[in-house]
Motif scaffolding. Structure first.
Motif, short mmCIF file in Angstrom:
data_model
loop_
_atom_site.label_atom_id
_atom_site.label_comp_id
_atom_site.label_asym_id
_atom_site.label_seq_id
_atom_site.Cartn_x
_atom_site.Cartn_y
_atom_site.Cartn_z
N GLU A 1 0.83 -1.21 0.00
CA GLU A 1 0.00 0.00 0.00
C GLU A 1 0.86 1.26 0.00
O GLU A 1 0.61 2.19 -0.76
N PHE A 2 1.88 1.29 0.84
CA PHE A 2 2.78 2.43 0.89
C PHE A 2 3.50 2.61 -0.45
O PHE A 2 3.62 3.73 -0.96
N HIS A 3 3.97 1.52 -1.02
CA HIS A 3 4.68 1.58 -2.30
C HIS A 3 3.77 2.13 -3.40
O HIS A 3 4.19 2.97 -4.20
N GLN A 4 2.53 1.67 -3.44
CA GLN A 4 1.59 2.16 -4.46
C GLN A 4 1.27 3.64 -4.25
O GLN A 4 1.21 4.40 -5.21
N HIS A 5 1.10 4.02 -3.00
CA HIS A 5 0.83 5.43 -2.69
C HIS A 5 2.00 6.31 -3.12
O HIS A 5 1.82 7.37 -3.72
N LYS A 6 3.19 5.86 -2.79
CA LYS A 6 4.40 6.60 -3.14
C LYS A 6 4.56 6.69 -4.67
O LYS A 6 4.97 7.72 -5.18
#
Length: 85
Positions: free
Chosen positions: A77-82
């Motif tokens: 989730e963090f990677h996609q958001h970033k």
């Protein structure tokens, strides 16, 4: 955790073991067998290979080593958001 997460990530992308191996820089003649061995835990990918696999699958390396499923999901989730910035 690399074993479990590797197969999950590969299946999510729709790549065959052969194709993932080739895209990660393995020889075409052995790529399917090597990826199968990584997924089955017969051999462990070294850090450099794990990094290449992560790049091909567009995932952070930390995802593959997360001990808990919840943590792995948060890493994605963090990677996609970033990536969407």
């Amino acid at each position: 955790m690399l074993i479990k997460r590797l197969k999950e990530a590969r299946l999510r992308t729709g790549l065959s073991q052969y194709k993932l191996g080739v895209l990660a820089g393995l020889d075409e003649a052995t790529s399917s067998a090597r990826m199968n061995q990584y997924e089955k835990g017969k051999h462990q990918a070294d850090l450099e290979m794990a990094m290449r696999i992560a790049r091909v699958l567009d995932l952070p390396l930390a995802y593959f080593y997360a001990e808990e499923d919840e943590l792995a999901a948060l890493i994605i989730e963090f990677h996609q958001h970033k990536s969407n910035r």
